[in-house]
Design an enzyme around this catalytic site. Sequence first.
Site, PDB file in Angstrom:
ATOM      1  N   TRP A  97       0.834  -1.217   0.000  1.00  0.00           N
ATOM      2  CA  TRP A  97       0.000   0.000   0.000  1.00  0.00           C
ATOM      3  C   TRP A  97       0.857   1.251   0.000  1.00  0.00           C
ATOM      4  O   TRP A  97       0.540   2.240  -0.675  1.00  0.00           O
ATOM      5  CB  TRP A  97      -0.989  -0.022   1.166  1.00  0.00           C
ATOM      6  N   ASP A 165      -1.872   6.962   6.052  1.00  0.00           N
ATOM      7  CA  ASP A 165      -2.924   6.054   5.593  1.00  0.00           C
ATOM      8  C   ASP A 165      -3.210   5.098   6.749  1.00  0.00           C
ATOM      9  O   ASP A 165      -2.398   4.230   7.045  1.00  0.00           O
ATOM     10  CB  ASP A 165      -2.430   5.305   4.349  1.00  0.00           C
ATOM     11  N   LYS A 189     -12.820  -1.502   7.012  1.00  0.00           N
ATOM     12  CA  LYS A 189     -12.259  -2.361   8.050  1.00  0.00           C
ATOM     13  C   LYS A 189     -12.996  -2.066   9.357  1.00  0.00           C
ATOM     14  O   LYS A 189     -14.022  -2.670   9.599  1.00  0.00           O
ATOM     15  CB  LYS A 189     -10.751  -2.140   8.217  1.00  0.00           C
TER      16      LYS A 189
HETATM   17  N1  PMP Z   1      -4.214   1.239   2.233  1.00  0.00           N
HETATM   18  C1  PMP Z   1      -4.309   0.177   3.042  1.00  0.00           C
HETATM   19  C2  PMP Z   1      -3.450   0.113   4.276  1.00  0.00           C
HETATM   20  C3  PMP Z   1      -5.190  -0.867   2.731  1.00  0.00           C
HETATM   21  O1  PMP Z   1      -5.277  -1.930   3.541  1.00  0.00           O
HETATM   22  C4  PMP Z   1      -5.987  -0.774   1.564  1.00  0.00           C
HETATM   23  C5  PMP Z   1      -6.989  -1.832   1.185  1.00  0.00           C
HETATM   24  N2  PMP Z   1      -6.952  -3.009   1.788  1.00  0.00           N
HETATM   25  C6  PMP Z   1      -5.831   0.340   0.749  1.00  0.00           C
HETATM   26  C7  PMP Z   1      -4.957   1.339   1.115  1.00  0.00           C
HETATM   27  C8  PMP Z   1      -6.644   0.502  -0.499  1.00  0.00           C
HETATM   28  O2  PMP Z   1      -7.922   0.810  -0.134  1.00  0.00           O
HETATM   29  P1  PMP Z   1      -9.136   0.937  -1.141  1.00  0.00           P
HETATM   30  O3  PMP Z   1      -9.428  -0.441  -1.633  1.00  0.00           O
HETATM   31  O4  PMP Z   1     -10.219   1.516  -0.268  1.00  0.00           O
HETATM   32  O5  PMP Z   1      -8.726   1.847  -2.231  1.00  0.00           O
END
Ligand code: PMP
Length: 354
Positions: A97, A165, A189
């Site tokens: 991420w 994030d 989450k």
């Molecule tokens: N950042 C983190 C830490 C995540 O766990 C996730 C998705 N699991 C994301 C970003 C991406 O999120 P989204 O699918 O809402 O774009």
Amino acid sequence: KHNFGAGPCILPQEVFGQAADAVKDFNGLSILEVSHRSADFVKVMEEAHELVKKALNVPVGYSVLFLQGGASLGFTISALNMMRENKKAGYINTGTWSSKAIKEAKSVGIDLNVIASSEDKGFTYIPKGFDIPSDLDYVHYTSNNTIYGTQFNGIFETSAPLVCDMSSDIFSKSVDVSKFDLIYAGAQKNLGPAGATLYIVKDDVLGKSTSPFMPSYLNLKGHAEKDSMMNTPPVFSVYASMLNLRHLIANGGVEAADIRNTAKGDLLYSEIDNNPLFFGPVAKEDRSNMNVTFLLNDGAPSQIFDKMWNEANIVGLKGHRSVGGYRASMYNALTIDSVQVLVDVMKEFTRKNG
Ligand code: PMP
């Protein structure tokens, strides 16, 4: 079922019930058909904002926003809104991420410096003791690495504005919001159903971007001025998030959630460490209480283990497709009884196959 899925994931049963009721009847309409401009929904949005502030003790001088686009759009929105004269930022790379956040920030013109990375050991630890250059517009990190199962334990010191994030550990424990200029998190989450993305932004940040590219939807200033109602918000996701925040606060808030999450983590990590057929790849001090990653020792019969946990009504235990192994995601709504079911399966598996 015991849902160890990484997200979208388990929410409290009461929240499922209340959200289901509102699909049938929300003051005479379905929550799915109600206008986002109606007085009833405006009240929901206001309460959702207030409950976020209450749950995380958000200081005066910050705006809370519920937008769309997921944390993935947050990668771009954070870079665009934090860009200042230098156009320079520092990113900590703790896995998939963060890497995606880095790619998106570069694509909008950030001169990006990876100030620390745990890539050298397969992202199995959290970098520490790194230097932060003094000329950065901001520093970005990912508080919990959902895929590798690492988690920052506290906030590091920096004089640069801090962006985080927090998608996979927000509301799991208390956090000092005053240390951050911008926090963002996908809802799916610990907050609510997929569809909404939470932003907590210091008001001083708004309207200061130097980016020549700034579509209206990506500008947090416009959203803050319109209280998350610049365009149609994700009505159902915001509604269910509000219900979940009420539930969190009624059950002792993030402090009590932290105690429960620590107990769940201790239970599972202790089994991983003591069971001779399993091991955890993550450095002990950096282990996540949200996403617990573990592997079977070479030669241990994975098909038998998979059959056993499936038969115990456990779902969502497979590791992310990019890393394999197992991952037990243990968000707020997962009970310690569910963790005990998994631990019992691990013990039984080793008794029969060890
Ligand atoms: N950042 C983190 C830490 C995540 O766990 C996730 C998705 N699991 C994301 C970003 C991406 O999120 P989204 O699918 O809402 O774009």
